[in-house]
Scaffold this motif. Structure first.
Motif, PDB file in Angstrom:
ATOM      1  N   GLY A   1      -3.659  11.035  -4.220  1.00  0.00           N
ATOM      2  CA  GLY A   1      -3.947   9.624  -4.462  1.00  0.00           C
ATOM      3  C   GLY A   1      -2.655   8.847  -4.578  1.00  0.00           C
ATOM      4  O   GLY A   1      -1.599   9.422  -4.849  1.00  0.00           O
TER       5      GLY A   1
ATOM      6  N   TYR B   1       0.866  -1.188   0.000  1.00  0.00           N
ATOM      7  CA  TYR B   1       0.000   0.000   0.000  1.00  0.00           C
ATOM      8  C   TYR B   1       0.893   1.225   0.000  1.00  0.00           C
ATOM      9  O   TYR B   1       1.733   1.381   0.883  1.00  0.00           O
TER      10      TYR B   1
ATOM     11  N   VAL C   1       4.731   1.428   1.691  1.00  0.00           N
ATOM     12  CA  VAL C   1       5.904   2.114   1.140  1.00  0.00           C
ATOM     13  C   VAL C   1       5.514   3.552   0.820  1.00  0.00           C
ATOM     14  O   VAL C   1       4.442   3.811   0.273  1.00  0.00           O
TER      15      VAL C   1
ATOM     16  N   SER D   1       1.816   4.724   0.855  1.00  0.00           N
ATOM     17  CA  SER D   1       1.339   5.575   1.936  1.00  0.00           C
ATOM     18  C   SER D   1       2.500   6.335   2.568  1.00  0.00           C
ATOM     19  O   SER D   1       3.608   5.806   2.669  1.00  0.00           O
TER      20      SER D   1
ATOM     21  N   GLY E   1      -4.389   4.272  -2.743  1.00  0.00           N
ATOM     22  CA  GLY E   1      -5.455   4.830  -1.934  1.00  0.00           C
ATOM     23  C   GLY E   1      -5.999   6.120  -2.524  1.00  0.00           C
ATOM     24  O   GLY E   1      -5.329   6.786  -3.321  1.00  0.00           O
TER      25      GLY E   1
HETATM   26  C1  4GT Z   1       1.602  10.565  -0.113  1.00  0.00           C
HETATM   27  C2  4GT Z   1       2.138   9.361  -0.458  1.00  0.00           C
HETATM   28  C3  4GT Z   1       1.260   8.361  -0.890  1.00  0.00           C
HETATM   29  C4  4GT Z   1      -0.545   9.782  -0.570  1.00  0.00           C
HETATM   30  C5  4GT Z   1       3.609   9.154  -0.358  1.00  0.00           C
HETATM   31  C6  4GT Z   1      -4.240   7.708   0.725  1.00  0.00           C
HETATM   32  C7  4GT Z   1      -5.098   8.723   0.078  1.00  0.00           C
HETATM   33  C8  4GT Z   1      -2.816   8.023   0.422  1.00  0.00           C
HETATM   34  C9  4GT Z   1      -4.223   9.631  -0.688  1.00  0.00           C
HETATM   35  C10 4GT Z   1      -2.880   9.020  -0.710  1.00  0.00           C
HETATM   36  N1  4GT Z   1       0.269  10.774  -0.170  1.00  0.00           N
HETATM   37  N2  4GT Z   1      -0.072   8.589  -0.927  1.00  0.00           N
HETATM   38  N3  4GT Z   1       1.707   7.134  -1.255  1.00  0.00           N
HETATM   39  N4  4GT Z   1       4.353  10.141   0.158  1.00  0.00           N
HETATM   40  N5  4GT Z   1      -1.864  10.029  -0.574  1.00  0.00           N
HETATM   41  O1  4GT Z   1       4.105   8.091  -0.729  1.00  0.00           O
END
Ligand code: 4GT
Length: 251
Positions: free
Chosen positions: A156, A102, A147, A104, A129
């Motif tokens: 997103g 995922y 990651v 994130s 996401g």
């Molecule tokens: C930053 C990163 C990522 C988001 C990152 C869930 C809804 C996460 C929006 C998404 N922001 N994803 N992978 N820094 N936003 O990797």
């Protein structure tokens, strides 16, 4: 080796997203795009919305405890993940889909070492996401790793997935035709790249460093290493420290 077997063995990315049309996007061009067409890697998208069950095909709901935005439902996401895992287990190749990740900001930060680890697996399942993110229970219940592509917020996970795939795919065997280009990177392992120059030899009164046109390959190598070290020390003291410690432990 037959084309069929080659396909079965190629590195595979499966992307779970609400916006499948964002893929391959920029990865359909250039190096990664050629490798995709030649079958070095495969890309499959799974539309998470296809796993919604109600008539409105909803995939999100309001957060328990209140607060802004919506959260991706664990049941829908888990159904999509289970579908991908079942398909790869049943396709007769005995192949593993690779880790389920995922994207994130909370995850392990993507760096070159992680990109190499992921390129050495059979493939990846990436979850993108949207909204305020996914229900925590889906991550725990399906043993999903996280990651991050950096310390900033995106709207997103799709653009993060594209960044990760770009970094990983170029490391797959045969993607970078010029073996010397990858070797050069490992020579400068842990350092920022030295400055590059091409024609014209003088541009707006600025000359190319003389050593680069000298034909002395050993001097050129030494000059480039010195510039790479200088740049790293000045701009990325964190990388410089790590580089020094690695050099010391090598003796
Ligand atoms: C930053 C990163 C990522 C988001 C990152 C869930 C809804 C996460 C929006 C998404 N922001 N994803 N992978 N820094 N936003 O990797």
């Amino acid at each position: 080796m037959t084309a069929e077997k080659n396909k079965a063995n190629s590195w595979a990315a499966t992307v779970l997203t609400l916006f499948p049309e964002m893929f391959p996007g920029p990865l359909g061009q250039s190096l990664a795009g050629k490798a995709l067409k030649s079958g070095i890697w495969r890309l499959e998208t799974v539309d998470i919305r296809d796993f919604a069950r109600d008539k409105h095909r909803s995939v999100d709901d309001a957060p328990f405890g209140g607060g802004p935005g919506m959260v991706m439902r664990p049941d829908i996401l888990a159904a999509a993940v289970d579908h991908v895992r079942t398909e790869t287990a049943e396709n007769g190749t005995g192949e593993n889909a690779g880790p389920v990740i995922y994207l994130s900001p909370r995850g392990r930060r993507l760096d070159q070492a992680l990109a190499r680890e992921l390129a050495d697996r059979d493939g990846l399942v990436l979850i993108c996401g949207r909204f305020e993110g996914v229900d925590q229970r889906a991550l725990e219940g399906r043993g999903i790793e996280e990651v991050s592509v950096g310390d900033y917020v995106l709207s997103g996970g799709e653009t993060a997935a594209l960044v990760l795939l770009d970094a990983v795919v170029r490391l797959l065997p045969g993607v970078i035709g010029d073996a010397a280009a990858l070797e050069e990177e490992s020579f400068a392992q842990g350092l920022l790249e030295y400055p590059q120059y091409t024609r014209p030899q003088v541009w707006e009164g600025r000359e190319v460093p003389e050593v680069l046109t000298s034909g002395h390959h050993e001097k050129i190598r030494a000059w480039r290493l010195a510039r790479a070290e200088e740049l790293t020390k000045a701009r990325r003291p964190d990388l410089w420290d790590r580089y020094l410690r690695a050099a010391k432990s090598r003796g």
